[in-house]
Write an enzyme that holds these catalytic residues in place. Structure first.
Site, short mmCIF file in Angstrom:
data_model
loop_
_atom_site.label_atom_id
_atom_site.label_comp_id
_atom_site.label_asym_id
_atom_site.label_seq_id
_atom_site.Cartn_x
_atom_site.Cartn_y
_atom_site.Cartn_z
N GLU A 137 58.95 2.22 66.32
CA GLU A 137 58.60 1.56 67.57
C GLU A 137 57.53 0.49 67.35
OE1 GLU A 137 56.46 2.61 71.88
OE2 GLU A 137 56.52 4.11 70.27
N ASP A 172 59.87 0.38 74.15
CA ASP A 172 58.85 0.74 75.13
C ASP A 172 58.56 -0.49 75.98
OD1 ASP A 172 56.18 1.02 76.31
OD2 ASP A 172 56.00 2.84 75.11
N GLN A 198 61.17 4.11 76.46
CA GLN A 198 59.99 4.57 77.20
C GLN A 198 59.60 3.49 78.19
OE1 GLN A 198 57.58 5.09 73.70
NE2 GLN A 198 57.79 7.31 73.74
N GLU A 234 56.30 7.21 80.03
CA GLU A 234 55.14 7.32 79.15
C GLU A 234 54.07 6.38 79.70
OE1 GLU A 234 54.12 7.31 74.39
OE2 GLU A 234 55.09 5.56 75.25
#
Length: 251
Positions: A137, A172, A198, A234
């Site tokens: 990530e 994310d 996320q 998250e």
């Protein structure tokens, strides 16, 4: 709408750790992720998962560094021995916890040696645990200065170099927005590599609905792309109680 999971390292933190599982299930979540589940015996976390009918989507590697050595991980040149020992520890937890994914963090490094080390370490992990799915990530340089994996194009290069079916991309929205200025454009450009997603609002990693990202459009893009994986909440709630921050799930 995508299927949503709860990150229990950031959500429901007004409660003790083991109480968060039941509260997440009562809030409608069918799955959770836990960033670093190493402070408690794995069997206790597993018991909480089973008791509440929850799937464990993801955990992070590395485990805590109990040796007192410098911070490091997968992209640290000449750090392969420590990396391999730590991955073996993580996999022992995974044998009990059964996470769908293990996010392998790059650590703080730069340069071609770091890239080579990152690729080779990921190949080693993928090969010793071929049935385990791993992710990488990109993290933004404001939140994580000097973090090696800080760009989605770099992540694509790393994945091309690793070339293993059980290593994929973790998207994310918070980091994508902070790095590139448009989380939706990043999703459109990289969704075919994404195995886990996320969400959190930039710039403060709060709940969806705040900040510049249009989460309704992002969720629509996820659905349109055919993405079938989990989308983990998250974020750090802006509200005193996590439940008060969950309105985005039904809008």
């Amino acid at each position: 709408m995508p299927k949503f999971a709860a990150n229990l390292s950031l959500l429901f933190t007004e409660l003790p750790y083991l109480d968060r599982f039941q509260t997440a299930a009562q809030a409608g979540f069918k799955a959770v992720e836990i960033l670093f589940p190493y402070d408690l015996a794995a069997k206790e976390t597993r018991r909480a998962l089973v008791a509440n009918g929850l799937e464990l989507v993801l955990i992070n590697a590395p485990p805590p560094n109990y040796t007192g050595g410098p911070v490091g991980y997968a992209a640290i040149p000449e750090g392969e021995e420590r990396f391999q020992n730590d991955i073996r520890r993580v996999l022992r937890y995974a044998d009990v916890l059964r996470p769908g994914l293990i996010h392998i963090m790059s650590g703080y490094a730069s340069g071609p040696q770091a890239l080579t080390r990152f690729v080779e370490n990921l190949q080693w992990a993928a090969d010793i645990a071929p049935k385990q799915q791993f992710t990488i990530e990109p993290l933004n340089p404001v939140s994580q200065p000097d973090y090696f994996l800080n760009d989605y194009d770099l992540a694509a290069d790393v994945l091309d170099g690793v070339n293993r079916p059980n290593v994929g991309l973790q998207f994310d929205s918070f980091h994508a927005q902070m790095i590139h200025g448009d989380a939706l454009t990043i999703w459109d450009g990289f969704h075919d590599r994404v195995v886990h997603a996320q969400i959190g609002a930039a710039p403060d990693r709060s709940e969806p609905g705040r900040g510049p990202t249009d989460f309704r459009r992002l969720f629509d893009a996820m659905d349109s792309s055919g993405y079938s994986g989990w989308v983990s909440a998250e974020y750090t709630p802006s509200t005193a109680q996590t439940s008060e921050s969950l309105g985005w799930m039904w809008q």
